[in-house]
Design an enzyme around this catalytic site. Sequence first.
Site: not given
Length: 913
Positions: A469, A472, A568
């Site tokens: 997670d 990015e 999300d």
Amino acid sequence: MERSKLPRYICPTLAVVLPLVLCMVVEGATTSKNDNQGEAIGYGYQVKNAKVDNSTGKSLTALLQLIRNSPVYGPDIHFLSFTASFEEDDTLRIRFTDANNRRWEIPNEVLPRPPPPPSPPPLSSLQHLPKPIPQNQPTTTVLSHPHSDLAFTLFHTTPFGFTIYRKSTHDVLFDATPIPSNPTTFLIYKDQYLQLSSSLPAQQAHLYGLGEHTKPTFQLAHNQILTLWNADIASFNRDLNLYGSHPFYMDVRSSPMVGSTHGVFLLNSNGMDVEYTGDRITYKVIGGIIDLYIFAGRTPEMVLDQYTKLIGRPAPMPYWAFGFHQCRWGYRDVNEIETVVDKYAEARIPLEVMWTDIDYMDAFKDFTLDPVHFPLDKMQQFVTKLHRNGQRYVPILDPGINTNKSYGTFIRGMQSNVFIKRNGNPYLGSVWPGPVYYPDFLDPAARSFWVDEIKRFRDILPIDGIWIDMNEASNFITSAPTPGSTLDNPPYKINNSGGRVPINSKTIPATAMHYGNVTEYNAHNLYGFLESQATREALVRPATRGPFLLSRSTFAGSGKYTAHWTGDNAARWDDLQYSIPTMLNFGLFGMPMIGADICGFAESTTEELCCRWIQLGAFYPFSRDHSARDTTHQELYLWESVAASARTVLGLRYELLPYYYTLMYDANLRGSPIARPLSFTFPDDVATYGISSQFLIGRGIMVSPVLQPGSSIVNAYSPRGNWVSLSNYTSSVSVSAGTYVSLSAPPDHINVHIHEGNIVAMQGEAMTTQAARSTPFHLLVVMSDHVASTGELFLDNGIEMDIGGPGGKWTLVRFFAESGINNLTISSEVVNRGYAMSQRWVMDKITILGLKRRVKIKEYTVQKDAGAIKVKGLGRRTSSHNQGGFFVSVISDLRQLVGQAFKLELEFEGATR
């Protein structure tokens, strides 16, 4: 192409001739101005020389010269090398590079691909450049190959242009011929601004892809900017650049040949805006090169076969990954997650995998356990118990490594010098554990470091997969730009976060440096992709266990390494609907293992929303309930209505596990999605092109969910043919042409139908995939008056990494059914039968749907080593009953070995011999 601009063409039969020869009136310099600069963005290029490689006939090279410089967004590059080449018969590659200087492009070791043909020699070695082509004598250079339906035409106009078209239909697929008065249609090539534009037939072209964005429709709407710059932006935000970058689109044409499909992929990792107006698509890229691939198709499946052949086939997923998963950010301790597992069992709701978010870590540091709430001994006991029950455990990892000087992972990382640097020192960011350094996954040493850290953690806790997670990469701070740097502050501002937010915002600064002197500016969109590569490498050791990896950040080709979820989302009805277009898009991106957080991640869900969401989410390829801390708990057993729906829909999902796993095998073999738009099976039905509220699993199972509160009716589109309900086999929809129908959908029901012509192998309901795999098979056959019914079943041990590969530990069974005037035949062919025979899998029952008359067994043969053996019908029962105009016939007590080919002949009642 803009019809208002047609006077610039002087060919009298434009519609016929355009794909072959374009006659352009060359006008003076453009007068179109950039709104901010008061000058044209650029003036385009002209062809200095062009040549087809006559030895192969498969490539064309040219040298392009700048017509005139423009200072807008920086100086233009004066000379470009251009190549057009057939990579395959069905794949055309178009490449523009700086003729004199090497520019950033994705390294071949990161995304392997065939090398391009040699470029023209650099200018320093050119002795004599040809004279400019007289403007009153435009010419063309054509690249065409007899084995390909694609052809390329280079127009020696001022500015130059090109088209790519189908020879069979003259349909132009990519039209980069410029409008002389409009500089936004020119090829522009600066150091930090590359522009390529193609006109489109707005009424015939239907575009899909170009992600990652949350959108209400699967088909791309006209007049929008699609920005690709990986960012930690919650996916409940519509129309913003999200976690991944996939510069690929599929175009399904409604004419001249309905359903004809091609794909377009820009291989570039830099930030970009893609402006799509309906009649034009324009790439505005802030670095790298233009490396464009056109995939001929001409069906959607063929396009994805061609695309994933280039970027990498989707990774095989372990069988258990198709079970149901439970997670929550905010579980307090190991006792709570144990209780969750127990309560699922008490409620008789299948649960395959228990996950933990960052709560399990010691102060949110990777590869650690909270010594108070998730102590090692209790976690080991917990995982052991899961494994004993046939269940699995997957924890989360974030890339940021906390800089605590007593933290072993940090110490080893510093010793190996593996972190991204800025100004010569490791770049200091901030995420959950506080100050962090980021591993540089372009560095082989960093990949080795990451693999070793995962091994150390797995040595003490036998995890079954990994969830990566925040990659990015996310950063809780925004570092100041380097003064005077055009990397941190590029001249063209992409539409980051929907407001042209600086690209440094909440991520690693663009001036940070990676291994090999690569800037973050160039490699930013690859970070999650590179982490996925390294993490999968860690998971394949030991090689006997099938790896499972889930990543938030992705790039083209990530499907070769990881699954993905939509990030999300929120507990809103809109997000329930948005999950379908996103899921379908990732099928196009070569990432078929995709799902959304069931019941919603952010905000508190409701009983009705959660009930409808599990009804839909049970059919996502990746099916997981996940929620955020400080929201209402939403485990499926908490409401009886939700629990009842979960038992029903997950029961059906577990019956369909062999079908899902076979679709995964097909995805790995050909790149086909698991969840598909209706247009994949019905490309000649234009009404399916805009459907975003239904989808198919494989080619024949249609899911039509309720997506609005308080609704008990679904207005569903039914393509032509017979559709039988999978909930009871007794209700059906029959239409001779596609039409919308009203389907009853009470609170405890979702409409799932199977189409005529399909055969699906199923197994029994169970609480785990391991238990389901031990139940007898049930063959569901849906007959058709128009086509033979077919289906496949792929079998292996469920954890193979080289699925269907050498070694023989697999079996593929093909099923066929066809009816005549008086009889019906169901048969199988078995490829590599030894493995299935060794497992002694048994098919106990065949259910036949869509019959207009009752049937009875006429003859039954099985294939033995010595040949076909006729089997007496004793002990086998046939029953038939009429429901909704069709007979349902069940043949039970078969005890047929799946690995043995068989042929079953049935006779219609009343048939004359």
